[in-house]
Design an enzyme around this catalytic site. Structure first.
Site, PDB file in Angstrom:
ATOM      1  N   ASP A 150       0.832  -1.211   0.000  1.00 30.78           N
ATOM      2  CA  ASP A 150       0.000   0.000   0.000  1.00 30.78           C
ATOM      3  C   ASP A 150       0.865   1.258   0.000  1.00 30.78           C
ATOM      4  OD1 ASP A 150      -2.548  -0.951  -0.110  1.00 30.78           O
ATOM      5  OD2 ASP A 150      -3.097  -0.388   1.928  1.00 30.78           O
TER       6      ASP A 150
ATOM      7  N   HIS B  94       3.410  -1.890   3.921  1.00 27.15           N
ATOM      8  CA  HIS B  94       3.595  -0.477   3.555  1.00 27.15           C
ATOM      9  C   HIS B  94       5.091  -0.174   3.417  1.00 27.15           C
ATOM     10  CE1 HIS B  94      -0.352  -0.681   5.539  1.00 27.15           C
ATOM     11  NE2 HIS B  94      -0.700   0.326   4.761  1.00 27.15           N
TER      12      HIS B  94
END
Length: 315
Positions: free
Chosen positions: A24, A243
């Site tokens: 992400d 992430h």
């Protein structure tokens, strides 16, 4: 759409498990681009999603002119940090309900839910998809920053965008109670969102069987944590979210959780990760594979009647 047919298209037999390893927030800052570049070249990752309002988007598009990339649109309606803010790409005059007094996206999903008008949400999200396409990126899926779109009135827009563009969206099968816990919304809102979730599946959207995320509040032994998450995934297709970013002054200045993001990069570059997938009997899937299998099973997909068709822009 028949879920068993979809799993069969993906090469999965009953009882087998697959996972999409997904990054992400690509484009959040330059540190995320460098992490993505390194992992794409030498690591283990099957898909990522891109923040269209980011000023680093053109640099990412330039990076993606070489190689095979599986990137979705990380649909953004929030800007959560006080010193690093995103604004709508559709223009402030066309998105007045989406911004605070300074002209930036609302800081919290709760604020967005309280103020956002559905028409402006739809216009902004379409503009974000178009921004990627205009730079030569061909999205493989859609997902929602901070899960803001998993809420009543917005979930139906999210699902319809996927159907309109022929893109799967990141959703999992959950009860109303599960939606309330995952998205931090009230019981009544969760009931209405659950109704929209059922409508999305009836319209043909596919859902993941499970959703796991590496925590941003703990940068400790990342590999062991990942192993535990992989071991707990059920049969079918799951999504594991990270992430990744490299350590850099910009990242440290904007993200209090920078250490966990750096740890995610190390995880995806760890040569033990592919072996852990093999040991668990997990098949690694790309979002583009999910998209293709889904499109092939949709009525009218072969003739282009179901989805809005567009040419892939030349780099």
């Amino acid at each position: 759409m028949n879920r068993l047919q979809w799993l069969e298209k993906l090469g999965l037999r009953p009882g087998e498990r697959a996972v999409v390893l997904h990054a992400d927030d690509v484009g959040l800052c330059q540190a995320t681009l460098e992490a993505y570049r390194r992992i794409h070249a030498d690591g283990c990752l099957s898909s990522a999603s891109v923040m269209a309002p980011s000023p680093w988007l053109p640099a990412l598009a330039e990076l993606c002119q070489r190689g095979d990339h599986d990137l979705g649109v990380h649909l953004v309606l929030n800007s959560e940090w006080s010193s690093f803010r995103f604004a709508p790409v559709s223009g402030l005059a066309a998105a007045s309900s989406l911004v605070d007094a300074q002209g930036y996206f609302w800081a919290s999903a709760r604020d967005t839910h309280a103020h956002a008008r559905p028409g402006e949400v739809r216009q902004e999200l379409e503009a974000q998809i178009q921004r990627l396409r205009s730079l030569g990126l061909s999205p493989s899926h859609l997902d929602s920053h901070m899960l803001t779109l998993v809420a009543p009135g917005l979930l139906s827009i999210y699902a319809d965008l996927g159907l309109t563009h022929g893109l799967p969206i990141s959703l999992i099968r959950l009860s109303a109670e599960g939606l309330a816990r995952l998205c931090n919304i009230g019981a009544e809102a969760a009931q209405r969102a659950h109704g929209e979730l059922l409508q999305a599946t009836a319209a043909g959207q596919v859902l993941f069987d499970a959703w796991a995320e590496l925590p941003l509040n703990d940068a400790g032994d990342r590999f062991s944590h990942c192993q535990r998450l992989l071991g707990g995934l059920p049969e079918g297709v799951s999504l594991l979210i990270s992430h990744p970013a490299v350590d850099a002054p910009e990242l440290r200045a904007l993200a209090p959780d920078w250490a966990a993001r750096v740890a995610d990069t190390c995880l995806h570059l760890d040569p033990r990760l592919p072996k852990a997938l093999e040991a668990e009997g997990l098949k690694l899937l790309r979002m583009r594979e999910l998209m293709q299998a889904w499109r092939e099973l949709q009525p009218g997909a072969a003739t282009g009647e179901r989805f809005r068709a567009w040419p892939r822009p030349a780099h």
